[in-house]
Design a protein around this motif. Structure first.
Motif, PDB file in Angstrom:
ATOM      1  N   GLN A   1       0.845  -1.118   0.003  1.00 40.43           N
ATOM      2  CA  GLN A   1       0.034   0.095  -0.035  1.00 40.43           C
ATOM      3  C   GLN A   1       0.482   1.183  -0.043  1.00 40.43           C
ATOM      4  OE1 GLN A   1      -3.424   0.403   0.024  1.00 40.43           O
ATOM      5  NE2 GLN A   1      -4.084  -1.435   0.266  1.00 40.43           N
ATOM      6  N   VAL A   2       0.212   2.196  -0.802  1.00 40.65           N
ATOM      7  CA  VAL A   2       1.162   3.346  -0.934  1.00 40.65           C
ATOM      8  C   VAL A   2       0.125   4.690  -0.583  1.00 40.65           C
ATOM      9  CG1 VAL A   2       2.428   5.104  -2.367  1.00 40.65           C
ATOM     10  CG2 VAL A   2       3.088   2.644  -2.257  1.00 40.65           C
ATOM     11  N   GLN A   3       0.295   5.613   0.381  1.00 38.71           N
ATOM     12  CA  GLN A   3      -0.479   6.590   0.539  1.00 38.71           C
ATOM     13  C   GLN A   3       0.206   8.053  -0.139  1.00 38.71           C
ATOM     14  OE1 GLN A   3       0.468   4.753   3.305  1.00 38.71           O
ATOM     15  NE2 GLN A   3      -0.992   3.294   2.975  1.00 38.71           N
ATOM     16  N   LEU A   4      -0.797   8.711  -0.846  1.00 37.56           N
ATOM     17  CA  LEU A   4      -0.295   9.834  -1.383  1.00 37.56           C
ATOM     18  C   LEU A   4      -1.269  11.135  -1.015  1.00 37.56           C
ATOM     19  CD1 LEU A   4      -0.075   8.209  -5.094  1.00 37.56           C
ATOM     20  CD2 LEU A   4       1.752   8.538  -3.464  1.00 37.56           C
ATOM     21  N   VAL A   5      -0.559  11.947  -0.705  1.00 39.36           N
ATOM     22  CA  VAL A   5      -1.329  13.378  -0.304  1.00 39.36           C
ATOM     23  C   VAL A   5      -0.672  14.620  -1.008  1.00 39.36           C
ATOM     24  CG1 VAL A   5      -1.986  14.815   1.497  1.00 39.36           C
ATOM     25  CG2 VAL A   5      -1.621  12.481   1.987  1.00 39.36           C
ATOM     26  N   GLU A   6      -1.424  15.062  -2.032  1.00 40.69           N
ATOM     27  CA  GLU A   6      -1.257  16.220  -2.760  1.00 40.69           C
ATOM     28  C   GLU A   6      -1.373  17.610  -2.067  1.00 40.69           C
ATOM     29  OE1 GLU A   6      -3.239  13.483  -5.642  1.00 40.69           O
ATOM     30  OE2 GLU A   6      -3.520  14.189  -3.802  1.00 40.69           O
ATOM     31  N   ALA A   7      -0.771  18.485  -2.202  1.00 37.68           N
ATOM     32  CA  ALA A   7      -0.846  19.908  -1.803  1.00 37.68           C
ATOM     33  C   ALA A   7       0.021  21.045  -2.825  1.00 37.68           C
ATOM     34  CB  ALA A   7      -0.046  20.032  -0.645  1.00 37.68           C
ATOM     35  N   GLY A   8      -0.735  22.259  -2.579  1.00 39.10           N
ATOM     36  CA  GLY A   8       0.079  23.278  -3.581  1.00 39.10           C
ATOM     37  C   GLY A   8      -0.824  23.679  -4.620  1.00 39.10           C
ATOM     38  N   GLY A   9      -1.925  23.448  -4.553  1.00 35.71           N
ATOM     39  CA  GLY A   9      -2.831  23.699  -5.870  1.00 35.71           C
ATOM     40  C   GLY A   9      -3.455  25.231  -5.265  1.00 35.71           C
ATOM     41  N   GLY A  10      -4.052  25.876  -6.340  1.00 28.76           N
ATOM     42  CA  GLY A  10      -4.749  27.022  -6.065  1.00 28.76           C
ATOM     43  C   GLY A  10      -4.834  27.861  -7.246  1.00 28.76           C
ATOM     44  N   SER A  11      -4.929  29.127  -7.271  1.00 28.60           N
ATOM     45  CA  SER A  11      -5.352  30.096  -8.189  1.00 28.60           C
ATOM     46  C   SER A  11      -4.230  30.840  -8.938  1.00 28.60           C
ATOM     47  CB  SER A  11      -6.553  30.991  -8.107  1.00 28.60           C
ATOM     48  OG  SER A  11      -7.654  30.228  -7.588  1.00 28.60           O
ATOM     49  N   ALA A  12      -4.184  30.965 -10.319  1.00 28.07           N
ATOM     50  CA  ALA A  12      -3.052  31.628 -10.789  1.00 28.07           C
ATOM     51  C   ALA A  12      -3.561  32.439 -12.050  1.00 28.07           C
ATOM     52  CB  ALA A  12      -1.850  30.749 -11.102  1.00 28.07           C
ATOM     53  N   GLN A  13      -3.150  33.497 -12.676  1.00 26.60           N
ATOM     54  CA  GLN A  13      -3.163  34.190 -13.858  1.00 26.60           C
ATOM     55  C   GLN A  13      -2.703  33.524 -14.916  1.00 26.60           C
ATOM     56  OE1 GLN A  13      -2.938  38.249 -13.021  1.00 26.60           O
ATOM     57  NE2 GLN A  13      -5.017  38.350 -12.526  1.00 26.60           N
ATOM     58  N   THR A  14      -2.991  33.594 -16.217  1.00 27.59           N
ATOM     59  CA  THR A  14      -2.231  33.388 -17.499  1.00 27.59           C
ATOM     60  C   THR A  14      -0.759  33.795 -17.272  1.00 27.59           C
ATOM     61  OG1 THR A  14      -4.248  33.086 -18.733  1.00 27.59           O
ATOM     62  CG2 THR A  14      -2.155  33.369 -19.747  1.00 27.59           C
ATOM     63  N   GLY A  15       0.243  32.835 -17.337  1.00 25.20           N
ATOM     64  CA  GLY A  15       1.450  33.179 -17.459  1.00 25.20           C
ATOM     65  C   GLY A  15       2.303  32.922 -16.080  1.00 25.20           C
ATOM     66  N   GLY A  16       1.342  32.744 -15.351  1.00 26.98           N
ATOM     67  CA  GLY A  16       2.076  32.615 -13.648  1.00 26.98           C
ATOM     68  C   GLY A  16       2.564  31.237 -13.526  1.00 26.98           C
ATOM     69  N   SER A  17       2.866  30.880 -12.140  1.00 25.73           N
ATOM     70  CA  SER A  17       3.270  29.683 -11.985  1.00 25.73           C
ATOM     71  C   SER A  17       2.745  28.970 -10.454  1.00 25.73           C
ATOM     72  CB  SER A  17       4.827  29.810 -11.458  1.00 25.73           C
ATOM     73  OG  SER A  17       5.399  30.157 -12.504  1.00 25.73           O
ATOM     74  N   LEU A  18       2.718  27.860 -10.639  1.00 28.57           N
ATOM     75  CA  LEU A  18       2.532  27.183  -9.398  1.00 28.57           C
ATOM     76  C   LEU A  18       3.222  25.847  -8.954  1.00 28.57           C
ATOM     77  CD1 LEU A  18      -1.544  27.070  -9.526  1.00 28.57           C
ATOM     78  CD2 LEU A  18      -0.100  28.224  -7.909  1.00 28.57           C
TER      79      LEU A  18
END
Length: 125
Positions: free
Chosen positions: A1-18
């Motif tokens: 079993q492997v457990q995975l937890v994502e983070a870091g999403g959100g909103s950005a404008q065109t040309g931005g970074s995440l």
């Protein structure tokens, strides 16, 4: 079993970074390759990028040169996204593989056994 937890999403404008991250725990010694996928309403889940134990990375054509996948020694997975476009809007998922014999499917969902819950990325024009 492997457990995975994502983070870091959100909103950005065109040309931005995440930058997305994925914490990995469990049977990490069985992991051969991992990937990032995304899914938006009305569309099938699609592979964005993947990386194997040797650091070999593959990308969906539309993100080449804009997204970079990387992995730490503890298997934590990252996706640096730059020059974001509205079409990058989706829920992004981290996933770990079914085994080395599934390498041919490294950018397809069927190659993966374990999935995180996803993190939303929204890009506005």
């Amino acid at each position: 079993q492997v457990q995975l937890v994502e983070a870091g999403g959100g909103s950005a404008q065109t040309g931005g970074s995440l930058r997305l991250s994925c914490d990995v725990s469990g049977d990490t010694n069985k992991i051969y390759f991992m990937g990032w996928f995304r899914e938006s309403p009305g569309k099938e889940r699609e592979g964005v990028a993947c990386i194997d134990r040797d650091g070999q990375a593959n990308y969906k054509n539309s993100v080449k040169g804009r997204f970079t996948i990387s992995q730490a020694a503890n298997f934590s997975l990252y996706l640096q996204m730059t020059d974001l476009k509205p079409e990058d809007t989706a829920r992004y998922y981290c996933a770990s593989d079914r085994g080395p014999s599934w390498t041919l499917f490294r950018l397809r969902p069927k190659g993966y056994a374990y999935w995180g819950q996803g993190t939303q990325v929204s890009v506005s024009s």
